[in-house]
Write an enzyme that holds these catalytic residues in place. Structure first.
Site, mmCIF file in Angstrom:
data_model
loop_
_atom_site.group_PDB
_atom_site.id
_atom_site.type_symbol
_atom_site.label_atom_id
_atom_site.label_comp_id
_atom_site.label_asym_id
_atom_site.label_seq_id
_atom_site.Cartn_x
_atom_site.Cartn_y
_atom_site.Cartn_z
ATOM 1 N N LYS A 178 0.948 -1.063 0.046
ATOM 2 C CA LYS A 178 -0.027 -0.165 -0.124
ATOM 3 C C LYS A 178 0.948 1.336 -0.045
ATOM 4 O O LYS A 178 2.034 1.265 0.343
ATOM 5 C CB LYS A 178 -0.879 0.057 1.215
ATOM 6 C CG LYS A 178 -0.306 -0.094 2.653
ATOM 7 C CD LYS A 178 0.120 1.554 3.031
ATOM 8 C CE LYS A 178 1.220 1.720 4.183
ATOM 9 N NZ LYS A 178 1.616 2.821 4.499
ATOM 10 N N ASP A 233 -2.313 -1.274 9.898
ATOM 11 C CA ASP A 233 -2.708 -1.662 8.615
ATOM 12 C C ASP A 233 -3.200 -2.766 7.897
ATOM 13 O O ASP A 233 -3.590 -2.803 6.969
ATOM 14 C CB ASP A 233 -1.384 -1.308 7.633
ATOM 15 C CG ASP A 233 -0.785 0.082 7.921
ATOM 16 O OD1 ASP A 233 -1.623 1.062 8.298
ATOM 17 O OD2 ASP A 233 0.472 0.212 7.746
#
Length: 286
Positions: free
Chosen positions: A9, A134
């Site tokens: 990401k 995350d």
């Protein structure tokens, strides 16, 4: 055996607010999955959890988030089944790209299928939050607004398809150190999250590029000036915008042209940047 991708990401926008009573910081982030990915192979075995990795120096025990994800899901589901996990790393370590979190999320999703647990993505997300801030995002991928400590997610319109140049200098930056050094009252410019959301709604890639922002650059770049150099090179070579991802040190640049993205990558390699990749955006749950 089941094989699953674990996508990296980037943070299109990252704002850090006050420190919370639980020790975490309150954040507001726009997170985007990209196609640079680790590959995880899961093989059923009668009992126990075993992990092998292709990267020297990477833990293959309870210090690895992938192993911890399997342990957590096994305990939660009370299954007697076991698994052999093989992890092929492509995402650089300690890079600000959520590689460990992506691996943990992929293990949760893959074992949910392999062990036939039939848990919903929302159920898996609650477990994911116990592993790291995350990890819930990495279950869903795509484009999302993350708040709280990063675990509260709201889907956003996808980032218009584009190419992402990822460049990691030869340093590793501990996330805990960056957040420990961050001083919210010393940040004068913060990313405009609302404007970024509006640009996504309008499918305005140029607008998204104009609104990239990461307050953690104020901590990381003064100590690691090579990050600023990579940002500068990316812009000189034609990227639409460049920003440090997460707590760093990886820098990403955006381009709407694949050939140009490859040229930028080659020029960065010629400058001596050791790890450079060209990826695409991932706009749906995989």
């Amino acid at each position: 055996m089941l094989t699953i991708k674990a996508y990296a990401k980037i943070n299109l926008a990252l704002d850090v607010r006050h420190k919370r009573s639980d020790g975490y910081h309150e954040v507001a982030m726009i997170m985007q999955a990209v196609s640079l990915a680790d590959t995880i192979a899961l093989t059923s075995q009668p009992a126990g959890i075993d992990l092998s990795v292709n990267t020297p120096g990477l833990a293959a025990d309870a210090n690895n988030l992938a192993y911890r994800a399997a342990t957590l899901l096994k305990e939660y589901s009370k299954t007697g089944q076991g698994v052999l996990i093989h992890l092929e790393k492509q995402i650089p370590l300690a890079a600000g790209l959520a590689g460990g979190s992506a691996d943990a999320a992929a293990v949760l999703k893959g074992l949910n299928q392999l062990w036939e647990l039939n848990l919903s993505l929302d159920e898996l997300s609650k477990l994911a939050a116990k592993l790291g801030s995350d990890v819930p995002f990495c279950l869903y991928n795509g484009t999302m607004l993350a708040t709280g400590r990063g675990e509260i997610l709201a889907p956003l319109p996808p980032l218009p398809a584009c190419y992402v140049i990822l460049a990691k200098p030869a340093v590793e930056v501990p996330t805990a150190w960056v957040y420990g050094q961050f001083k919210a009252n010393e940040v004068s410019v913060r990313p405009d999250i609302a404007a970024m959301c509006e640009c996504l709604t309008e499918e305005n890639l140029a607008g998204v590029a104009d609104h990239l922002g990461n307050v953690l650059e104020s901590v990381t770049i003064p100590v690691y000036p090579e990050i600023a150099k990579i940002k500068k090179y990316m812009m000189e070579y034609g990227a639409m915008a460049a920003l440090m991802s997460g707590s760093g040190p990886t820098v990403f640049g955006l381009s709407d042209c694949g050939a140009q993205a490859e040229r930028i990558a080659e020029q960065l390699k010629a400058r001596g940047v050791p790890e450079v990749f060209v990826a695409k955006t991932v706009s749906k749950v995989e």
